[in-house]
Design an enzyme around this catalytic site. Structure first.
Site, PDB file in Angstrom:
ATOM      1  N   ASN A   9       0.854  -1.192   0.000  1.00 26.39           N
ATOM      2  CA  ASN A   9       0.000   0.000   0.000  1.00 26.39           C
ATOM      3  C   ASN A   9       0.895   1.249   0.000  1.00 26.39           C
ATOM      4  O   ASN A   9       1.667   1.460   0.936  1.00 26.39           O
ATOM      5  CB  ASN A   9      -0.877  -0.051   1.262  1.00 26.39           C
ATOM      6  CG  ASN A   9      -1.794   1.136   1.401  1.00 26.39           C
ATOM      7  OD1 ASN A   9      -1.861   1.989   0.522  1.00 26.39           O
ATOM      8  ND2 ASN A   9      -2.509   1.188   2.517  1.00 26.39           N
ATOM      9  N   LEU A  10       0.785   2.046  -1.034  1.00 27.06           N
ATOM     10  CA  LEU A  10       1.644   3.235  -1.119  1.00 27.06           C
ATOM     11  C   LEU A  10       1.073   4.407  -0.317  1.00 27.06           C
ATOM     12  O   LEU A  10       1.725   5.451  -0.193  1.00 27.06           O
ATOM     13  CB  LEU A  10       1.849   3.636  -2.586  1.00 27.06           C
ATOM     14  CG  LEU A  10       2.354   2.535  -3.535  1.00 27.06           C
ATOM     15  CD1 LEU A  10       2.762   3.133  -4.882  1.00 27.06           C
ATOM     16  CD2 LEU A  10       3.514   1.764  -2.958  1.00 27.06           C
ATOM     17  N   LYS A  11      -0.146   4.235   0.202  1.00 27.60           N
ATOM     18  CA  LYS A  11      -0.806   5.259   1.037  1.00 27.60           C
ATOM     19  C   LYS A  11      -0.727   6.625   0.345  1.00 27.60           C
ATOM     20  O   LYS A  11      -0.842   6.707  -0.872  1.00 27.60           O
ATOM     21  CB  LYS A  11      -0.204   5.274   2.448  1.00 27.60           C
ATOM     22  CG  LYS A  11      -0.317   3.895   3.142  1.00 27.60           C
ATOM     23  CD  LYS A  11      -0.120   3.942   4.633  1.00 27.60           C
ATOM     24  CE  LYS A  11      -0.392   2.570   5.241  1.00 27.60           C
ATOM     25  NZ  LYS A  11      -0.372   2.550   6.684  1.00 27.60           N
ATOM     26  N   HIS A  93      -9.853   0.733   5.055  1.00 29.26           N
ATOM     27  CA  HIS A  93      -8.513   0.763   5.646  1.00 29.26           C
ATOM     28  C   HIS A  93      -8.563   1.558   6.952  1.00 29.26           C
ATOM     29  O   HIS A  93      -9.372   2.470   7.116  1.00 29.26           O
ATOM     30  CB  HIS A  93      -7.498   1.388   4.675  1.00 29.26           C
ATOM     31  CG  HIS A  93      -6.095   1.230   5.150  1.00 29.26           C
ATOM     32  ND1 HIS A  93      -5.520   2.094   6.058  1.00 29.26           N
ATOM     33  CD2 HIS A  93      -5.163   0.284   4.886  1.00 29.26           C
ATOM     34  CE1 HIS A  93      -4.283   1.679   6.320  1.00 29.26           C
ATOM     35  NE2 HIS A  93      -4.037   0.589   5.620  1.00 29.26           N
ATOM     36  N   GLU A 141      -5.393  -5.779  10.615  1.00 26.77           N
ATOM     37  CA  GLU A 141      -4.242  -4.917  10.925  1.00 26.77           C
ATOM     38  C   GLU A 141      -4.491  -4.202  12.259  1.00 26.77           C
ATOM     39  O   GLU A 141      -5.329  -3.292  12.317  1.00 26.77           O
ATOM     40  CB  GLU A 141      -4.085  -3.828   9.858  1.00 26.77           C
ATOM     41  CG  GLU A 141      -3.825  -4.335   8.470  1.00 26.77           C
ATOM     42  CD  GLU A 141      -3.315  -3.225   7.547  1.00 26.77           C
ATOM     43  OE1 GLU A 141      -2.277  -3.441   6.938  1.00 26.77           O
ATOM     44  OE2 GLU A 141      -3.934  -2.154   7.466  1.00 26.77           O
ATOM     45  N   ILE A 146       0.437  -0.202  13.142  1.00 21.00           N
ATOM     46  CA  ILE A 146       0.630   0.287  11.774  1.00 21.00           C
ATOM     47  C   ILE A 146       1.689   1.385  11.746  1.00 21.00           C
ATOM     48  O   ILE A 146       1.650   2.328  12.544  1.00 21.00           O
ATOM     49  CB  ILE A 146      -0.707   0.814  11.186  1.00 21.00           C
ATOM     50  CG1 ILE A 146      -1.650  -0.364  10.936  1.00 21.00           C
ATOM     51  CG2 ILE A 146      -0.467   1.595   9.895  1.00 21.00           C
ATOM     52  CD1 ILE A 146      -3.028   0.026  10.431  1.00 21.00           C
ATOM     53  N   GLY A 181       3.493  -3.294  10.388  1.00 19.55           N
ATOM     54  CA  GLY A 181       4.884  -3.492  10.755  1.00 19.55           C
ATOM     55  C   GLY A 181       5.602  -4.621  10.030  1.00 19.55           C
ATOM     56  O   GLY A 181       6.715  -4.988  10.401  1.00 19.55           O
ATOM     57  N   ALA A 202       3.207  -1.451   4.054  1.00 22.11           N
ATOM     58  CA  ALA A 202       3.450  -0.156   3.434  1.00 22.11           C
ATOM     59  C   ALA A 202       4.855   0.359   3.706  1.00 22.11           C
ATOM     60  O   ALA A 202       5.743   0.275   2.865  1.00 22.11           O
ATOM     61  CB  ALA A 202       2.407   0.855   3.916  1.00 22.11           C
ATOM     62  N   SER A 203       5.069   0.895   4.918  1.00 24.06           N
ATOM     63  CA  SER A 203       6.253   1.725   5.148  1.00 24.06           C
ATOM     64  C   SER A 203       7.582   1.027   4.902  1.00 24.06           C
ATOM     65  O   SER A 203       8.529   1.661   4.430  1.00 24.06           O
ATOM     66  CB  SER A 203       6.222   2.315   6.563  1.00 24.06           C
ATOM     67  OG  SER A 203       5.947   1.327   7.517  1.00 24.06           O
TER      68      SER A 203
HETATM   69  O1  G3P Z   1      -2.042  -0.967   4.559  1.00 27.41           O
HETATM   70  C1  G3P Z   1      -0.882  -1.416   5.171  1.00 27.41           C
HETATM   71  C2  G3P Z   1      -0.637  -0.765   6.440  1.00 27.41           C
HETATM   72  O2  G3P Z   1      -1.643  -0.134   7.096  1.00 27.41           O
HETATM   73  C3  G3P Z   1       0.458  -1.278   7.279  1.00 27.41           C
HETATM   74  O3  G3P Z   1       1.367  -0.257   7.259  1.00 27.41           O
HETATM   75  O4  G3P Z   1       3.560   0.747   7.365  1.00 27.41           O
HETATM   76  O5  G3P Z   1       2.835  -0.833   9.148  1.00 27.41           O
HETATM   77  O6  G3P Z   1       3.368  -1.689   6.878  1.00 27.41           O
HETATM   78  P1  G3P Z   1       2.870  -0.531   7.699  1.00 27.41           P
END
Ligand code: G3P
Length: 222
Positions: A9-11, A93, A141, A146, A181, A202-203
């Site tokens: 997810n590139l958010k 989301h 999630e 997150i 995470g 994502a991150s």
């Molecule tokens: O949509 C994926 C997300 O909410 C998780 O984000 O940065 O913890 O991988 P992250």
């Protein structure tokens, strides 16, 4: 190809827009071809068509509104993202929460447009409720993890197990993703061993100096 799904997810990250979004999609395609693992991307609406027209990886919208085409200024319809080349869409989301009625409407719109659906949830109770709507995927999630770099696979494996069990009980046809995470192949391996069908993240990829290295690591133990 039926493999686990790694969905990036590139958010609305600055590091995940425009040319950088295209570069991440390009990398996802390369690593997917190398590994045989399906790696999808969920770019911003503004980058969706450019990415879908250039790459063969699954492209998910980050949201669709549950409205038909018409006088809905500022909305995004499922038909619009389908026409832009999307394979599917996230719904609900953690950073784009909807009411239950809105989730149902977005899901119906996605289904009518021929889009795959991923309903995001925050605990096992909402996962069970989402599974009752029969999307293609639910994605559990824990919001508190997150973007922290602390992996749900290690910090809260119980929520994954309980969510997988809840979906099995409500509608075993629904696939389960987990996220928050996720940053390494070990995180992905644990998630799969706990019964999921993939991860949403994502991150760790979007903010990486070298997204290819992170993606290769993510698929390394599958
Ligand atoms: O949509 C994926 C997300 O909410 C998780 O984000 O940065 O913890 O991988 P992250």
């Amino acid at each position: 190809m039926t493999t686990p799904l790694i969905l990036v997810n590139l958010k609305a990250y600055a590091e995940g827009m425009g040319e950088r979004a295209v570069a991440i999609a390009d990398t996802a395609e390369t690593v997917s071809e190398e590994s045989g693992v399906v790696i999808g991307v969920a770019p911003a609406f503004t980058d969706l068509a450019a990415i879908a027209s250039r790459f063969s990886v699954p492209v998910y919208a980050q949201h669709v509104d549950g409205v038909a085409p018409g006088a809905y200024t500022g909305h995004v319809t499922a038909g619009q993202v389908k026409a832009a080349g999307a394979t599917g869409t996230l719904i609900n989301h953690s950073e784009r929460r909807l009411t239950l009625a809105d989730i149902d409407a977005s899901l119906s719109a996605a289904r009518s447009a021929g889009l795959k659906s991923v309903i995001c949830t925050n605990n096992e109770a909402t996962t069970a409720a989402a599974a009752a709507l029969a999307p293609d995927y639910v994605a559990i999630e824990p919001p508190e993890l997150i973007g922290t770099g602390v992996s749900v696979s290690r910090a809260d494996p119980g929520i994954i197990e309980r969510s997988v069990a809840a979906v099995q009980e409500v509608n075993p046809k629904v696939k389960v993703l987990t996220g928050a995470g996720i940053s390494t192949g070990e995180c992905v391996k644990i998630a799969l061993e706990l019964g999921t069908d993939g991860v949403l993240l994502a991150s760790s990829v979007v903010k990486a100096k070298d997204p290819a290295a992170v993606l290769r690591n993510l698929v390394s133990l599958i």
